[in-house]
Design a protein around this motif. Structure first.
Motif, PDB file in Angstrom:
ATOM      1  N   LYS A  18      29.108  23.645   3.334  1.00  0.00           N
ATOM      2  CA  LYS A  18      29.459  23.993   4.706  1.00  0.00           C
ATOM      3  C   LYS A  18      28.429  24.956   5.283  1.00  0.00           C
ATOM      4  O   LYS A  18      27.928  25.846   4.588  1.00  0.00           O
ATOM      5  CB  LYS A  18      30.839  24.660   4.775  1.00  0.00           C
ATOM      6  CG  LYS A  18      31.937  23.909   4.030  1.00  0.00           C
ATOM      7  CD  LYS A  18      32.187  22.529   4.585  1.00  0.00           C
ATOM      8  CE  LYS A  18      33.316  21.842   3.814  1.00  0.00           C
ATOM      9  NZ  LYS A  18      33.510  20.428   4.219  1.00  0.00           N
ATOM     10  N   ARG A  58      22.684  22.335  16.185  1.00  0.00           N
ATOM     11  CA  ARG A  58      24.019  22.372  15.599  1.00  0.00           C
ATOM     12  C   ARG A  58      24.465  20.965  15.186  1.00  0.00           C
ATOM     13  O   ARG A  58      25.086  20.774  14.138  1.00  0.00           O
ATOM     14  CB  ARG A  58      25.011  22.943  16.611  1.00  0.00           C
ATOM     15  CG  ARG A  58      24.930  24.453  16.812  1.00  0.00           C
ATOM     16  CD  ARG A  58      25.982  24.892  17.820  1.00  0.00           C
ATOM     17  NE  ARG A  58      26.201  26.336  17.819  1.00  0.00           N
ATOM     18  CZ  ARG A  58      25.972  27.133  18.854  1.00  0.00           C
ATOM     19  NH1 ARG A  58      25.511  26.622  19.996  1.00  0.00           N
ATOM     20  NH2 ARG A  58      26.204  28.424  18.766  1.00  0.00           N
ATOM     21  N   SER A 117      25.409  19.769  11.433  1.00  0.00           N
ATOM     22  CA  SER A 117      26.763  19.270  11.188  1.00  0.00           C
ATOM     23  C   SER A 117      26.744  18.048  10.278  1.00  0.00           C
ATOM     24  O   SER A 117      27.702  17.808   9.531  1.00  0.00           O
ATOM     25  CB  SER A 117      27.459  18.937  12.509  1.00  0.00           C
ATOM     26  OG  SER A 117      27.696  20.097  13.271  1.00  0.00           O
ATOM     27  N   LEU A 172      28.779  27.218  14.225  1.00  0.00           N
ATOM     28  CA  LEU A 172      28.268  25.854  14.356  1.00  0.00           C
ATOM     29  C   LEU A 172      28.879  25.117  15.541  1.00  0.00           C
ATOM     30  O   LEU A 172      28.373  24.083  15.956  1.00  0.00           O
ATOM     31  CB  LEU A 172      28.573  25.093  13.063  1.00  0.00           C
ATOM     32  CG  LEU A 172      27.825  23.792  12.792  1.00  0.00           C
ATOM     33  CD1 LEU A 172      26.317  24.024  12.783  1.00  0.00           C
ATOM     34  CD2 LEU A 172      28.264  23.191  11.455  1.00  0.00           C
ATOM     35  N   GLN A 173      29.940  25.638  16.124  1.00  0.00           N
ATOM     36  CA  GLN A 173      30.639  24.943  17.200  1.00  0.00           C
ATOM     37  C   GLN A 173      29.819  24.898  18.482  1.00  0.00           C
ATOM     38  O   GLN A 173      29.124  25.849  18.831  1.00  0.00           O
ATOM     39  CB  GLN A 173      31.974  25.633  17.466  1.00  0.00           C
ATOM     40  CG  GLN A 173      32.863  24.915  18.462  1.00  0.00           C
ATOM     41  CD  GLN A 173      34.220  25.584  18.586  1.00  0.00           C
ATOM     42  OE1 GLN A 173      34.696  26.194  17.645  1.00  0.00           O
ATOM     43  NE2 GLN A 173      34.837  25.468  19.753  1.00  0.00           N
ATOM     44  N   GLN A 192      27.100  18.775   6.484  1.00  0.00           N
ATOM     45  CA  GLN A 192      28.343  19.281   5.916  1.00  0.00           C
ATOM     46  C   GLN A 192      29.064  18.188   5.129  1.00  0.00           C
ATOM     47  O   GLN A 192      29.192  17.056   5.587  1.00  0.00           O
ATOM     48  CB  GLN A 192      29.252  19.829   7.023  1.00  0.00           C
ATOM     49  CG  GLN A 192      28.679  21.046   7.712  1.00  0.00           C
ATOM     50  CD  GLN A 192      29.746  21.921   8.327  1.00  0.00           C
ATOM     51  OE1 GLN A 192      29.754  23.113   8.110  1.00  0.00           O
ATOM     52  NE2 GLN A 192      30.637  21.326   9.099  1.00  0.00           N
ATOM     53  N   ASP A 245      32.598  22.193  12.845  1.00  0.00           N
ATOM     54  CA  ASP A 245      31.236  21.727  13.066  1.00  0.00           C
ATOM     55  C   ASP A 245      30.952  21.797  14.557  1.00  0.00           C
ATOM     56  O   ASP A 245      31.612  22.529  15.295  1.00  0.00           O
ATOM     57  CB  ASP A 245      31.005  20.320  12.501  1.00  0.00           C
ATOM     58  CG  ASP A 245      31.902  19.268  13.137  1.00  0.00           C
ATOM     59  OD1 ASP A 245      32.602  19.596  14.129  1.00  0.00           O
ATOM     60  OD2 ASP A 245      31.909  18.124  12.670  1.00  0.00           O
ATOM     61  N   VAL A 246      29.966  21.039  15.046  1.00  0.00           N
ATOM     62  CA  VAL A 246      29.577  21.110  16.444  1.00  0.00           C
ATOM     63  C   VAL A 246      30.718  20.701  17.374  1.00  0.00           C
ATOM     64  O   VAL A 246      30.795  21.140  18.516  1.00  0.00           O
ATOM     65  CB  VAL A 246      28.319  20.242  16.695  1.00  0.00           C
ATOM     66  CG1 VAL A 246      28.644  18.763  16.546  1.00  0.00           C
ATOM     67  CG2 VAL A 246      27.694  20.528  18.056  1.00  0.00           C
TER      68      VAL A 246
END
Length: 312
Positions: A119, A138, A142, A274-275, A145, A160-161
């Protein structure tokens, strides 16, 4: 006769224990080696079609090289090189390489990040990194992951993104399939955008999901192929459904020992996640909901973006 039966029972128990142990073996944990540069090729194409329309397919395509340098176990550096951007239309592909600023923004800065247990736990972008360029990075990270599950299937919460929601992992031979319902990931953004609205109990107007096929090597991710599909049922029965599909791939090209000097000092940066981050906001989520006037203004602005290709 009794001894032979006991031996047969022991043999069956041994075979069963071997089969069970193989089922319980986790996916190999990714271990990016310190002092190694991993070079990937990233490609992504997003296309939108409207059923019943003569406009055909419209979209964008991005292709680039991604270098990931491993400084230490928890300190990695990402660099995008040679990005190529094309605009897709029913007639032909239009090169937008003339938009030099787009390519320069993607290549300008390196992105420091941490990857632990499959992650991405933290990002540390440099000052001056543009939000849209950071969001593309990002999206690339992602795809790295993954899960080190010990069963045939696993459902786990993941950020994630797209946001935070459940990811379903399932083994299919040499591949690990990952599926996410993106409506769950993005629900908090919709709630924040229109805070006084009431959700439909059975809202079938929008469907959004992503599925990725991951292929692990002995130590690192070797290949990822993702397909994101979003469908919207329009208000017009004659038009029907609008569909947007994004197909992305990340393929390992080579791994080279010896990282270039100076990567351990990328410059100051503010830690983030990461979002996906909205342009102009202080973070992934706005501090307060948008008003109807702000929403109307945004829609008018989007509908007027016909000449500025960079903003489109």
């Amino acid at each position: 006769m009794g001894e032979e039966k006991r031996r047969e029972e022991k043999r069956r128990a041994y075979i069963q224990s071997v089969v069970w142990s193989k089922r319980r073996l986790p996916y190999p944990e990714l271990s990016y080696q310190q002092g190694v540069r991993y070079t990937y090729r990233y490609s992504s194409t997003i296309a939108t079609t409207l059923h019943g329309s003569n406009s055909g397919r419209n979209g964008l395509a991005l292709d680039c090289v991604v270098d990931i340098d491993v400084i230490s176990k928890c300190h990695l550096m990402m660099q995008i090189r040679n990005p190529q951007i094309k605009r897709l239309s029913p007639q032909k592909e239009h090169s937008v390489q003339r938009l030099k600023s787009l390519r320069e923004a993607l290549e300008r800065t390196r992105l420091k990040f941490s990857l632990q247990g499959g992650k991405v736990t933290a990002l540390c972008p440099q000052e001056g990194e543009q939000v849209w360029a950071l969001n593309i990075k990002r999206a690339v990270l992602s795809m790295l992951q993954t899960s080190h599950m010990s069963a045939q299937q696993e459902v786990t919460e993941e950020t994630d993104v797209y946001g935070t929601c459940m990811s379903r992992y399932e083994r299919r031979g040499p591949l690990l399939l990952k599926t996410r319902d993106l409506k769950q990931c993005q629900q908090h953004r919709l709630d924040d955008f229109w805070p006084h609205s009431t959700l439909l109990t059975e809202d079938a107007t929008v469907e959004s999901k992503i599925q990725c096929a991951q292929r692990h090597g002995t130590a690192v991710m070797e290949e990822v192929n993702c397909t994101e599909a979003v469908s919207i049922v329009t208000l017009s029965a004659a038009t029907g459904v609008m569909k947007t599909q994004t197909v992305s791939s990340l393929v390992l090209l080579r791994a080279q020992t010896g990282t270039p000097p100076g990567l351990d000092s990328p410059g100051p940066g503010k830690p983030t996640g990461l979002q996906f981050e909205e342009d102009g906001s202080a973070g992934p989520v706005r501090g307060k909901g948008s008003t109807p006037q702000q929403a109307s203004q945004t829609v008018r602005m989007l509908c007027g973006l016909t000449s500025d290709q960079q903003q489109v």
